[in-house]
Scaffold this motif. Structure first.
Motif, mmCIF file in Angstrom:
data_model
loop_
_atom_site.group_PDB
_atom_site.id
_atom_site.type_symbol
_atom_site.label_atom_id
_atom_site.label_comp_id
_atom_site.label_asym_id
_atom_site.label_seq_id
_atom_site.Cartn_x
_atom_site.Cartn_y
_atom_site.Cartn_z
ATOM 1 N N LEU A 29 44.298 37.892 41.931
ATOM 2 C CA LEU A 29 45.365 38.839 42.240
ATOM 3 C C LEU A 29 45.508 38.887 43.748
ATOM 4 O O LEU A 29 44.534 39.103 44.465
ATOM 5 C CB LEU A 29 45.041 40.241 41.713
ATOM 6 C CG LEU A 29 45.144 40.471 40.203
ATOM 7 C CD1 LEU A 29 44.572 41.826 39.836
ATOM 8 C CD2 LEU A 29 46.581 40.349 39.726
ATOM 9 N N CYS A 34 45.747 45.651 44.138
ATOM 10 C CA CYS A 34 45.052 46.107 42.945
ATOM 11 C C CYS A 34 43.598 46.520 43.141
ATOM 12 O O CYS A 34 42.697 45.900 42.564
ATOM 13 C CB CYS A 34 45.119 45.022 41.881
ATOM 14 S SG CYS A 34 46.787 44.377 41.642
ATOM 15 N N THR A 37 40.096 47.420 39.855
ATOM 16 C CA THR A 37 40.230 46.651 38.617
ATOM 17 C C THR A 37 39.018 46.869 37.717
ATOM 18 O O THR A 37 37.906 47.121 38.187
ATOM 19 C CB THR A 37 40.373 45.150 38.900
ATOM 20 O OG1 THR A 37 39.249 44.717 39.666
ATOM 21 C CG2 THR A 37 41.653 44.844 39.646
ATOM 22 N N TRP A 39 37.051 45.405 33.926
ATOM 23 C CA TRP A 39 36.972 44.334 32.932
ATOM 24 C C TRP A 39 37.361 44.841 31.550
ATOM 25 O O TRP A 39 37.063 45.975 31.186
ATOM 26 C CB TRP A 39 35.552 43.781 32.881
ATOM 27 C CG TRP A 39 35.190 42.928 34.059
ATOM 28 C CD1 TRP A 39 34.549 43.324 35.189
ATOM 29 C CD2 TRP A 39 35.460 41.539 34.218
ATOM 30 N NE1 TRP A 39 34.413 42.268 36.052
ATOM 31 C CE2 TRP A 39 34.952 41.157 35.477
ATOM 32 C CE3 TRP A 39 36.088 40.572 33.420
ATOM 33 C CZ2 TRP A 39 35.051 39.853 35.957
ATOM 34 C CZ3 TRP A 39 36.178 39.277 33.892
ATOM 35 C CH2 TRP A 39 35.673 38.922 35.143
ATOM 36 N N LEU A 46 40.957 41.179 33.447
ATOM 37 C CA LEU A 46 40.806 42.370 34.264
ATOM 38 C C LEU A 46 42.041 43.248 34.104
ATOM 39 O O LEU A 46 43.167 42.738 34.022
ATOM 40 C CB LEU A 46 40.635 41.991 35.735
ATOM 41 C CG LEU A 46 39.259 41.445 36.128
ATOM 42 C CD1 LEU A 46 39.351 40.729 37.466
ATOM 43 C CD2 LEU A 46 38.231 42.557 36.205
ATOM 44 N N LEU A 47 41.824 44.555 34.077
ATOM 45 C CA LEU A 47 42.905 45.522 33.976
ATOM 46 C C LEU A 47 43.113 46.203 35.320
ATOM 47 O O LEU A 47 42.156 46.441 36.059
ATOM 48 C CB LEU A 47 42.588 46.585 32.923
ATOM 49 C CG LEU A 47 42.384 46.108 31.489
ATOM 50 C CD1 LEU A 47 41.985 47.285 30.598
ATOM 51 C CD2 LEU A 47 43.639 45.428 30.945
ATOM 52 N N PHE A 48 44.365 46.546 35.622
ATOM 53 C CA PHE A 48 44.647 47.228 36.878
ATOM 54 C C PHE A 48 45.936 48.032 36.741
ATOM 55 O O PHE A 48 46.803 47.728 35.918
ATOM 56 C CB PHE A 48 44.765 46.239 38.043
ATOM 57 C CG PHE A 48 45.847 45.207 37.894
ATOM 58 C CD1 PHE A 48 47.087 45.383 38.496
ATOM 59 C CD2 PHE A 48 45.637 44.054 37.150
ATOM 60 C CE1 PHE A 48 48.097 44.432 38.360
ATOM 61 C CE2 PHE A 48 46.629 43.096 37.008
ATOM 62 C CZ PHE A 48 47.873 43.283 37.618
ATOM 63 N N ASP A 50 49.462 49.192 38.287
ATOM 64 C CA ASP A 50 50.454 48.700 39.242
ATOM 65 C C ASP A 50 51.844 49.178 38.820
ATOM 66 O O ASP A 50 52.031 49.735 37.742
ATOM 67 C CB ASP A 50 50.414 47.173 39.317
ATOM 68 C CG ASP A 50 50.910 46.644 40.657
ATOM 69 O OD1 ASP A 50 51.251 47.464 41.531
ATOM 70 O OD2 ASP A 50 50.964 45.411 40.838
ATOM 71 N N SER A 62 47.277 43.407 32.904
ATOM 72 C CA SER A 62 46.130 42.554 32.624
ATOM 73 C C SER A 62 46.350 41.182 33.251
ATOM 74 O O SER A 62 47.469 40.660 33.258
ATOM 75 C CB SER A 62 45.951 42.413 31.103
ATOM 76 O OG SER A 62 44.943 41.483 30.784
ATOM 77 N N SER A 308 33.629 40.444 39.698
ATOM 78 C CA SER A 308 34.924 40.594 40.376
ATOM 79 C C SER A 308 34.731 41.516 41.569
ATOM 80 O O SER A 308 33.888 42.415 41.544
ATOM 81 C CB SER A 308 35.977 41.175 39.427
ATOM 82 O OG SER A 308 35.608 42.473 38.996
ATOM 83 N N VAL A 317 41.920 40.390 44.878
ATOM 84 C CA VAL A 317 40.875 40.507 43.877
ATOM 85 C C VAL A 317 40.369 39.099 43.576
ATOM 86 O O VAL A 317 41.144 38.210 43.225
ATOM 87 C CB VAL A 317 41.390 41.192 42.607
ATOM 88 C CG1 VAL A 317 40.310 41.213 41.521
ATOM 89 C CG2 VAL A 317 41.858 42.613 42.918
#
Length: 323
Positions: A29, A34, A37, A39, A46-48, A50, A62, A308, A317
């Motif tokens: 990313l 982001c 983040t 897992w 990875l989730l974030f 935005d 994702s 990460s 990221v």
């Protein structure tokens, strides 16, 4: 170590091991979008959070752990349970709504916006309600547990503390003082069925308390206390004497037996990754990042194979495979 002069001890903690190899990482990313983040449970993505202008709308997105197309995972912004089975939405007043994503069924808890702590099965939760005035160290905190769709019940009262994690479906890891005027907090395991407590440690305070994935061990930092108490400690949650790890930094569990630590680095050099084996008591050095982690923003995938972090060098990221 306690008998060594403070300057020598600090130097030992900050020294990069000779010959540490740089661990290759990939940016997944970019654009400094982001921080924070997380897992996914399957360790594949990875989730974030935005939104505009980078994304068409605000939501939880994702990205694959190996990089690739970004997709929207949740259109609703909420707190999600570790296994992504539940959405937690604090509302106005006392009520927090918990929604089971599989069928949309909901129930509410009077948490006053407090964090909800999930058991590993996500069939039980804990939360704390504290007084809203006065010094935090002296505030009365009442701890509640509830089965999903069930009514909460109070299981403990502490001062200046609360629940940290579930060690099992019946046992909470908690800290707090026994009275408002007490100096020390106690770190303890509470059986919420029987009320039995296992005292682990007493200290002025506990920082960065983290239980192992199997709930059998806990690691924590004590600071601003006596020389005998200060330090990074590892302890069985069944009780017994703690083990001092003689290190200082940011740490995460890799699995039930391995702890990863990034030592404090003040010279501007790359952050080093160290690994502690709780069985052998040995430290190893997988390598350095060739970079620094920004603001302690790093996480280990649930399967323990990847790490990460938010890069201090470029704000991206990045993900690396752990040796």
């Amino acid at each position: 170590m306690r008998g060594r002069p403070a300057a020598l001890l600090l130097a030992a903690l900050l020294t990069t091991p000779a010959g540490a190899a740089t661990l290759p990482s990939a940016s997944i990313l970019s654009g400094t979008c982001c921080p924070g983040t997380l897992w996914t449970p399957d360790s594949r993505s990875l989730l974030f959070l935005d939104g505009p202008p980078a994304r068409a709308s605000t939501g939880i997105y994702s990205v694959p752990a190996g990089g690739g197309a970004v997709t929207r995972r949740f259109s609703s912004v909420a707190f999600y349970s570790p296994d992504l089975r539940w959405a937690v939405r604090p509302g106005t007043g006392d009520a927090t709504t918990l929604e089971r994503l599989a069928d949309g069924r909901r129930f509410t808890l009077p948490t006053r916006g407090a964090d909800v702590v999930w058991s590993s099965s996500e069939a039980r939760v804990a939360y704390a309600r504290s007084d809203t005035t006065g010094n935090f160290d002296r505030r009365t905190t009442r701890v509640f547990v509830a089965n999903v769709f069930g009514a909460p019940r109070q299981v403990a009262t502490v001062y200046g503390g609360g629940p940290t994690a579930w060690l099992s479906e019946q046992t909470l890891l908690m800290s707090g003082k026994a009275s408002a005027s007490a100096r020390d907090r106690t770190l303890f395991a509470l059986n919420v069925q029987t009320g039995a407590r296992t005292t682990l440690r007493s200290a002025l305070g506990f920082r960065s308390v983290a239980s192992s994935p199997d709930g059998k061990r806990v690691v924590y930092t004590v600071a601003f206390d006596s020389a005998a108490r200060n330090g990074l400690w590892l302890q069985s949650t069944a009780g017994g004497a703690p083990r001092e790890l003689n290190a200082f930094g940011s740490y995460r569990w890799r699995d039930a037996r391995k702890l990863l630590l990034i030592p404090l680095q003040t010279d501007g050099g790359p952050h080093v990754l160290r690994q502690y084996d709780v069985g052998t008591g040995a430290w190893t050095t997988p390598g350095d990042l060739g970079d620094q982690v920004r603001q302690g923003d790093w996480n280990v995938s649930p399967d323990g194979t990847r790490l990460s972090y938010l890069s201090a060098r470029d704000g991206n990221v990045r993900v690396l495979r752990l040796p």
